[in-house]
Design an enzyme around this catalytic site. Sequence first.
Site, short mmCIF file in Angstrom:
data_model
loop_
_atom_site.label_atom_id
_atom_site.label_comp_id
_atom_site.label_asym_id
_atom_site.label_seq_id
_atom_site.Cartn_x
_atom_site.Cartn_y
_atom_site.Cartn_z
N GLU A 54 0.84 -1.21 0.00
CA GLU A 54 0.00 0.00 0.00
C GLU A 54 0.87 1.25 0.00
O GLU A 54 0.58 2.23 -0.69
CB GLU A 54 -0.92 0.01 1.22
CG GLU A 54 -1.97 -1.08 1.21
CD GLU A 54 -2.83 -1.03 2.44
OE1 GLU A 54 -4.00 -0.61 2.30
OE2 GLU A 54 -2.34 -1.38 3.53
N TYR B 219 -13.71 26.97 -1.32
CA TYR B 219 -13.77 25.51 -1.42
C TYR B 219 -12.75 24.95 -2.40
O TYR B 219 -12.33 23.81 -2.27
CB TYR B 219 -15.17 25.00 -1.72
CG TYR B 219 -15.92 25.70 -2.83
CD1 TYR B 219 -15.66 25.43 -4.16
CD2 TYR B 219 -16.91 26.63 -2.53
CE1 TYR B 219 -16.36 26.06 -5.17
CE2 TYR B 219 -17.62 27.27 -3.53
CZ TYR B 219 -17.34 26.99 -4.86
OH TYR B 219 -18.02 27.61 -5.86
N GLU C 260 -7.73 6.44 9.94
CA GLU C 260 -8.16 7.22 11.11
C GLU C 260 -7.22 8.42 11.30
O GLU C 260 -7.67 9.54 11.52
CB GLU C 260 -8.16 6.35 12.37
CG GLU C 260 -9.25 5.32 12.42
CD GLU C 260 -8.93 4.00 11.72
OE1 GLU C 260 -9.64 3.02 11.97
OE2 GLU C 260 -7.97 3.93 10.91
N LYS D 228 -11.75 4.49 1.41
CA LYS D 228 -10.64 3.69 0.88
C LYS D 228 -11.25 2.54 0.09
O LYS D 228 -11.34 1.41 0.56
CB LYS D 228 -9.76 3.19 2.04
CG LYS D 228 -8.47 2.54 1.61
CD LYS D 228 -7.62 2.18 2.84
CE LYS D 228 -6.34 1.51 2.44
NZ LYS D 228 -5.52 1.15 3.63
#
Length: 135
Positions: free
Chosen positions: A24, A56, A76, A102
């Site tokens: 990953e 934005y 997290e 994810k």
Amino acid sequence: MSVLDTIRLTRVTAIGYHGVFEHEKRDGQPFITDAVLHMDVGAAAATDDLSKTADYGAVAEAIVAVVTGEAFDLIETLSVCLAEKILADFPVVQAVEVTVHKPKAPIQVPFGDVSITVFRTRESVQPATTAVESS
């Protein structure tokens, strides 16, 4: 407390290198971020002045910078860093809800998505404890 309006950004997508597995961090994968900015847009609306709101476009760029920046093991950690970055960089934002998806997580069974949502207020984040100091 003043009225809190919302600006919502959805599906801000960037390739990040987050995860507990070596592949990953090596290969990367898409991370999709949704952010809900809670603030009073009254001053911006009354004056039609971009400087009185959260731009934005700039928020989306900040999200991409964090996602493509330092690699974390956990989404997290990534989610909290994103929330803290938005609060630090956009003073008009009083609270933020960040969801990180994810969709290509290394899960061995069929699944549609995995995500985490965090909610942070300006009062709950102390400058000395922010996880992202200069992203």
